[in-house]
Design a protein around this motif. Structure first.
Motif, short mmCIF file in Angstrom:
data_model
loop_
_atom_site.label_atom_id
_atom_site.label_comp_id
_atom_site.label_asym_id
_atom_site.label_seq_id
_atom_site.Cartn_x
_atom_site.Cartn_y
_atom_site.Cartn_z
N VAL A 214 -19.27 -5.15 0.43
CA VAL A 214 -19.27 -4.25 -0.73
C VAL A 214 -20.51 -3.37 -0.73
O VAL A 214 -21.57 -3.75 -0.21
CB VAL A 214 -19.21 -5.04 -2.06
CG1 VAL A 214 -17.89 -5.80 -2.18
CG2 VAL A 214 -20.39 -5.98 -2.21
N ALA A 215 -20.36 -2.19 -1.31
CA ALA A 215 -21.49 -1.29 -1.56
C ALA A 215 -21.77 -1.33 -3.06
O ALA A 215 -20.86 -1.11 -3.87
CB ALA A 215 -21.15 0.12 -1.12
N ILE A 216 -23.00 -1.63 -3.42
CA ILE A 216 -23.41 -1.73 -4.82
C ILE A 216 -24.36 -0.58 -5.10
O ILE A 216 -25.35 -0.39 -4.39
CB ILE A 216 -24.08 -3.08 -5.10
CG1 ILE A 216 -23.10 -4.22 -4.78
CG2 ILE A 216 -24.54 -3.16 -6.56
CD1 ILE A 216 -23.72 -5.60 -4.82
N GLU A 217 -24.06 0.23 -6.15
CA GLU A 217 -24.83 1.46 -6.35
C GLU A 217 -25.02 1.77 -7.84
O GLU A 217 -24.27 2.54 -8.41
CB GLU A 217 -24.16 2.64 -5.65
CG GLU A 217 -22.66 2.78 -5.86
CD GLU A 217 -22.07 3.92 -5.04
OE1 GLU A 217 -22.72 4.99 -4.90
OE2 GLU A 217 -20.96 3.76 -4.52
N PRO A 218 -26.05 1.20 -8.44
CA PRO A 218 -26.35 1.53 -9.84
C PRO A 218 -26.81 2.98 -9.99
O PRO A 218 -27.69 3.44 -9.26
CB PRO A 218 -27.48 0.56 -10.20
CG PRO A 218 -27.40 -0.53 -9.19
CD PRO A 218 -26.92 0.12 -7.94
N PHE A 219 -26.22 3.69 -10.94
CA PHE A 219 -26.64 5.03 -11.32
C PHE A 219 -27.28 4.96 -12.70
O PHE A 219 -26.66 4.44 -13.64
CB PHE A 219 -25.45 5.98 -11.40
CG PHE A 219 -24.86 6.39 -10.08
CD1 PHE A 219 -25.16 7.63 -9.51
CD2 PHE A 219 -23.97 5.56 -9.41
CE1 PHE A 219 -24.60 8.01 -8.31
CE2 PHE A 219 -23.40 5.94 -8.20
CZ PHE A 219 -23.72 7.17 -7.65
N ALA A 220 -28.50 5.48 -12.83
CA ALA A 220 -29.18 5.53 -14.12
C ALA A 220 -29.26 6.98 -14.60
O ALA A 220 -29.53 7.89 -13.80
CB ALA A 220 -30.59 4.96 -13.99
N SER A 221 -29.01 7.19 -15.88
CA SER A 221 -28.98 8.54 -16.44
C SER A 221 -29.85 8.63 -17.68
O SER A 221 -29.92 7.70 -18.48
CB SER A 221 -27.53 8.92 -16.80
OG SER A 221 -27.49 10.07 -17.61
N SER A 222 -30.49 9.80 -17.85
CA SER A 222 -31.21 10.07 -19.08
C SER A 222 -30.32 10.82 -20.07
O SER A 222 -30.78 11.25 -21.13
CB SER A 222 -32.47 10.92 -18.79
OG SER A 222 -32.10 12.20 -18.29
N GLY A 223 -29.05 10.96 -19.72
CA GLY A 223 -28.12 11.71 -20.55
C GLY A 223 -26.98 10.88 -21.09
O GLY A 223 -27.19 9.82 -21.68
N VAL A 306 -30.31 12.12 -13.17
CA VAL A 306 -29.59 10.96 -12.61
C VAL A 306 -30.33 10.43 -11.40
O VAL A 306 -30.78 11.19 -10.54
CB VAL A 306 -28.15 11.35 -12.21
CG1 VAL A 306 -27.43 10.14 -11.62
CG2 VAL A 306 -27.38 11.88 -13.42
N ALA A 307 -30.42 9.08 -11.32
CA ALA A 307 -30.95 8.40 -10.13
C ALA A 307 -29.90 7.41 -9.62
O ALA A 307 -29.13 6.85 -10.41
CB ALA A 307 -32.25 7.66 -10.47
#
Length: 325
Positions: A214-223, A306-307
């Motif tokens: 699996v590929a695990i990819e958290p995206f964090a947003s200020s929006g 976004v990160a």
């Protein structure tokens, strides 16, 4: 199979680390992408998808079209998402970098404004120290979320537990996970193999099993923490060989079916003598009839920054092997 996954991961990891050091203000995105992809393919392996370089509010699915003039600017928060494939076995990894260096004027040699589809501003944005601090904190939120998830991944962990860990970690930094983007399972010649790894607690009782890739990819947003489509398409996937009347479209579909069947591709990956206009005219009927699927560029719905951080892992009985460390 295990060796191929590990080789693909090792190559992608090396290139990701070098890319994070190489990026600088004033550099053209297309030059950066060309360097990344050539570094991968020079190892005798393939690309598992076009290198995604998504700037600021853009969350995913941006890669350079032909003659892209987009440049990086000081303070940009840039997602570098890349992958390799070895005999169809895939690695998928990403890092986010806040760009340093001196800006250049976003004009060509004649003084005309550059055409920059990869930016949502006009280049050389004013970036304050507070902006830099926020963007660096976003990067930390995303990377910490991934670290915390990796510490719990093992045979029997539920998707809900993973999503809760991502959300709790990102929320602790004062940001929001992007709930409309997710990680995914991997299989040979299949980048998105059916299982979605959520970035929020989705109440799923589905459990990962020993041997899952699996590929695990958290995206964090200020929006907003949710994406919307930008009506621009630079990444495509082959779907079916459906009948089409246009002679050029027939030739293009045959080419794509032969050379780009299994993995997403960009126009620069299609071996054709067509110029850009003829390529797009031939591609359009293939999209209309469902032979080719276009992936829209995605941005945060409220234009937040976004990160993204991502690793590929192999689930084990009491933990996981990270192939892209």
């Amino acid at each position: 199979m295990q060796e191929e996954y590990e080789k693909a991961g090792k190559i992608a990891s090396k290139v990701r680390k070098e890319a994070a050091k190489k990026i600088t203000a004033g550099m053209k995105v297309i030059d950066f992408i060309d360097w990344i992809e050539s570094e991968i393919t020079s190892q005798g392996v393939g690309l598992s998808f076009p290198c995604n370089i998504s700037i600021n509010q853009i969350a995913a699915h941006y890669t350079s079209p032909p003659n892209d003039d987009t440049i990086f600017c000081y303070g940009d928060i840039v997602k570098i998402d890349l992958g390799a494939e070895v005999n169809g076995y895939i690695s998928d990894t990403a890092v986010t970098v806040v760009v340093e260096g001196d800006n250049v004027e976003p004009v060509d040699e004649q003084g005309n404004p550059l055409k920059m589809p990869g930016r949502l501003d006009d280049g050389n944005p004013v970036v304050t120290d507070e902006d830099i601090e926020l963007r660096q904190n976003l990067v930390e939120a995303s990377s910490s979320a991934l670290e915390n998830v990796l510490s719990i991944v093992k045979d029997g962990v539920t998707l809900n537990e993973i999503g809760k860990t991502v959300q709790d970690t990102i929320n602790s930094y004062g940001f929001t996970p992007i709930v409309s983007l997710a990680g995914h399972s991997l299989e040979q010649n299949n980048l998105h193999a059916g299982i979605s790894i959520p970035n929020y607690p989705d109440a799923s009782t589905y459990t990962l099993k020993e041997g899952d890739h699996v590929a695990i990819e958290p995206f964090a947003s200020s929006g907003a923490g949710i994406t919307s489509d930008i009506p621009e398409y630079y990444i495509y996937s082959f779907m079916n060989n459906k009948p089409v009347r246009n002679p050029q479209a027939k030739i293009l579909l045959k080419n794509i079916s032969k050379n780009n069947r299994y993995f997403p591709f960009a126009q620069r990956h299609v071996k054709t003598s067509m110029d850009n206009n003829h390529f797009m005219r031939a591609l359009r009927p293939l999209i209309m009839n469902g032979s080719i699927y276009p992936h829209a560029v995605l941005k945060d719905k409220a234009d937040g920054m976004v990160a993204q951080t991502e690793h590929t892992v192999i689930v084990e009985k009491e933990g996981c092997e990270v192939t892209t460390l």
